[in-house]
Design a protein around this motif. Structure first.
Motif, mmCIF file in Angstrom:
data_model
loop_
_atom_site.group_PDB
_atom_site.id
_atom_site.type_symbol
_atom_site.label_atom_id
_atom_site.label_comp_id
_atom_site.label_asym_id
_atom_site.label_seq_id
_atom_site.Cartn_x
_atom_site.Cartn_y
_atom_site.Cartn_z
ATOM 1 N N GLU A 274 0.719 -1.105 0.155
ATOM 2 C CA GLU A 274 0.177 0.070 0.058
ATOM 3 C C GLU A 274 0.867 1.274 0.067
ATOM 4 N N ALA A 275 0.566 2.202 -0.530
ATOM 5 C CA ALA A 275 1.149 3.491 -0.843
ATOM 6 C C ALA A 275 2.213 3.754 -1.793
ATOM 7 N N ALA A 276 2.564 2.379 -2.408
ATOM 8 C CA ALA A 276 3.566 2.445 -3.432
ATOM 9 C C ALA A 276 3.007 2.972 -4.837
ATOM 10 N N SER A 277 3.665 3.498 -5.671
ATOM 11 C CA SER A 277 3.229 3.870 -6.895
ATOM 12 C C SER A 277 3.001 2.827 -7.993
ATOM 13 N N LEU A 278 2.247 2.836 -8.772
ATOM 14 C CA LEU A 278 2.007 1.908 -9.958
ATOM 15 C C LEU A 278 2.161 2.487 -11.293
ATOM 16 N N GLU A 279 2.648 1.591 -12.044
ATOM 17 C CA GLU A 279 2.800 1.725 -13.441
ATOM 18 C C GLU A 279 2.637 0.339 -14.226
ATOM 19 N N LEU A 280 1.636 0.200 -15.108
ATOM 20 C CA LEU A 280 1.209 -0.812 -15.781
ATOM 21 C C LEU A 280 1.575 -0.824 -17.326
ATOM 22 N N GLY A 281 2.579 -1.440 -17.915
ATOM 23 C CA GLY A 281 2.893 -1.048 -19.334
ATOM 24 C C GLY A 281 1.768 -1.730 -20.387
ATOM 25 N N CYS A 282 1.532 -0.971 -21.366
ATOM 26 C CA CYS A 282 0.731 -1.545 -22.654
ATOM 27 C C CYS A 282 1.067 -0.994 -23.749
ATOM 28 N N ASN A 283 1.432 -1.857 -24.725
ATOM 29 C CA ASN A 283 1.825 -1.284 -25.910
ATOM 30 C C ASN A 283 0.953 -2.074 -26.882
ATOM 31 N N TYR A 284 0.354 -1.303 -28.142
ATOM 32 C CA TYR A 284 -0.341 -2.029 -29.127
ATOM 33 C C TYR A 284 0.443 -1.808 -30.316
ATOM 34 N N SER A 285 -0.216 -2.566 -31.368
ATOM 35 C CA SER A 285 0.150 -2.729 -32.759
ATOM 36 C C SER A 285 -1.119 -2.717 -33.569
ATOM 37 N N TYR A 286 -1.122 -1.347 -34.537
ATOM 38 C CA TYR A 286 -2.178 -1.075 -35.452
ATOM 39 C C TYR A 286 -1.572 -0.049 -36.311
ATOM 40 N N GLY A 287 -1.811 -0.198 -37.520
ATOM 41 C CA GLY A 287 -1.367 0.950 -38.463
ATOM 42 C C GLY A 287 -2.238 2.145 -38.592
ATOM 43 N N GLY A 288 -3.301 2.088 -38.026
ATOM 44 C CA GLY A 288 -4.373 3.232 -38.209
ATOM 45 C C GLY A 288 -4.526 4.034 -36.994
ATOM 46 N N THR A 289 -5.707 4.815 -36.678
ATOM 47 C CA THR A 289 -5.906 5.461 -35.596
ATOM 48 C C THR A 289 -6.698 4.782 -34.744
ATOM 49 N N VAL A 290 -6.441 4.744 -33.253
ATOM 50 C CA VAL A 290 -7.166 3.848 -32.430
ATOM 51 C C VAL A 290 -7.721 4.690 -31.336
ATOM 52 N N ASN A 291 -8.757 4.160 -30.472
ATOM 53 C CA ASN A 291 -9.122 4.219 -29.149
ATOM 54 C C ASN A 291 -8.573 3.538 -28.188
ATOM 55 N N LEU A 292 -8.191 4.031 -27.132
ATOM 56 C CA LEU A 292 -7.525 2.929 -26.085
ATOM 57 C C LEU A 292 -8.314 3.049 -24.715
ATOM 58 N N PHE A 293 -8.263 1.755 -24.080
ATOM 59 C CA PHE A 293 -9.085 1.632 -22.933
ATOM 60 C C PHE A 293 -8.195 1.059 -21.993
ATOM 61 N N TRP A 294 -8.587 1.331 -20.482
ATOM 62 C CA TRP A 294 -8.289 0.286 -19.502
ATOM 63 C C TRP A 294 -9.441 -0.106 -18.730
ATOM 64 N N TYR A 295 -9.464 -1.600 -18.719
ATOM 65 C CA TYR A 295 -10.661 -1.841 -17.940
ATOM 66 C C TYR A 295 -10.106 -2.617 -16.618
ATOM 67 N N VAL A 296 -10.848 -2.579 -15.676
ATOM 68 C CA VAL A 296 -10.484 -3.380 -14.431
ATOM 69 C C VAL A 296 -11.507 -4.543 -14.097
ATOM 70 N N GLN A 297 -11.071 -5.302 -13.499
ATOM 71 C CA GLN A 297 -11.865 -6.555 -13.130
ATOM 72 C C GLN A 297 -11.461 -6.981 -11.381
ATOM 73 N N TYR A 298 -12.398 -6.224 -10.778
ATOM 74 C CA TYR A 298 -12.336 -6.768 -9.228
ATOM 75 C C TYR A 298 -12.632 -8.071 -8.867
ATOM 76 N N PRO A 299 -11.968 -8.712 -7.809
ATOM 77 C CA PRO A 299 -12.494 -10.144 -7.689
ATOM 78 C C PRO A 299 -13.870 -10.393 -7.433
ATOM 79 N N GLY A 300 -14.560 -11.317 -8.349
ATOM 80 C CA GLY A 300 -15.906 -11.631 -8.397
ATOM 81 C C GLY A 300 -16.851 -10.514 -9.121
ATOM 82 N N GLN A 301 -16.344 -9.514 -9.561
ATOM 83 C CA GLN A 301 -16.828 -8.457 -10.336
ATOM 84 C C GLN A 301 -16.750 -8.805 -11.786
ATOM 85 N N HIS A 302 -17.606 -7.778 -12.655
ATOM 86 C CA HIS A 302 -17.554 -7.636 -13.876
ATOM 87 C C HIS A 302 -16.562 -6.530 -14.409
#
Lengths: 114, 115
Positions: free
Chosen positions: A15-43
């Motif tokens: 707790e209190a530590a800083s977080l950075e999660l990496g994400c790289n994508y591959s696509y030749g055109g223009t994109v929309n980007l999202f981050w989703y989260v799934q808590y235990p037992g939830q959608h």
């Protein structure tokens, strides 16, 4: 074809530590980007999204992400994590102007110890 | 405002059987997408329905089929079940009028186990 890479499969933080999660994508055109989260037992819930404009986007619960076009990256950050942030995090992309098909990364499982 | 609902929650089937999963979209949404999430993986796109027609399809065999009803609800059918079909099946709804610049809302999923 689009693809998304999440380099960290499992992350363990105190707790209190800083977080950075990496994400790289591959696509030749223009994109929309999202981050989703799934808590235990939830959608899947949307944390934040980038469509256009300011590349630094803020989401719910203190999360933010920065779109760096030159690096095809969309990393997720939080300055200080809480035990309640324990969850699985998914980066996703879809093509701008397309049919909304989302392409997901394999996910990062975050465990925050109290 | 009701979110995306899916039924049943859990399902156990035997190899070779057929299964039907159901989804009701979020109020006001007209497009339904289905995803398969295998254990330890991210969701994979199966197909999307709009105006009662399949609009886009991912890399899934013809054993996977679907339907959308006039009230926008949808079904996912899987025939000749294989052990590898065991997964969490997610339904997501959105509003086509916004094109791709509109997020998809996910339901809780149906956990399918094939024995």
């Amino acid at each position: 074809a689009q693809s998304v890479s999440q380099h960290n499969h499992h992350v363990i933080l105190s707790e209190a530590a800083s977080l950075e999660l990496g994400c790289n994508y591959s696509y030749g055109g223009t994109v929309n980007l999202f981050w989703y989260v799934q808590y235990p037992g939830q959608h899947l819930q949307l944390l934040l999204k980038y469509f256009s404009g300011d590349p630094l986007v803020k989401g719910i619960k203190g999360f933010e992400a920065e779109f760096i076009k030159s690096k095809f990256s969309f990393n997720l950050r939080k300055p200080s994590v809480q035990w309640s942030d324990t969850a699985e995090y998914f980066c996703a992309v879809n093509a701008r102007g397309g049919f909304q098909k989302l392409v997901f990364g394999t996910g990062t499982r975050l465990l925050v110890s109290p | 405002d009701a979110g995306v609902t899916q039924s049943p929650t859990h399902l156990i089937k035997t190899r070779g059987q057929q299964v039907t999963l159901r989804c009701s979209p979020k109020s006001g949404h007209d497009t339904v997408s289905w995803y398969q999430q295998a254990l330890g993986q991210g969701p994979q796109f199966i197909f999307q329905y709009y105006e009662e027609e399949e609009r886009q399809r991912g890399n899934f065999p013809d054993r996977f089929s679907g339907h959308q009803f006039p009230n926008y609800s949808s079904e996912l059918n899987v025939n000749a079940l294989l052990l590898g079909d065991s997964a969490l099946y997610l339904c997501a709804s959105s509003l086509v009028g916004r094109g791709s610049d509109y997020e998809q809302y996910f339901g809780p999923g149906t956990r399918l186990t094939v024995t």
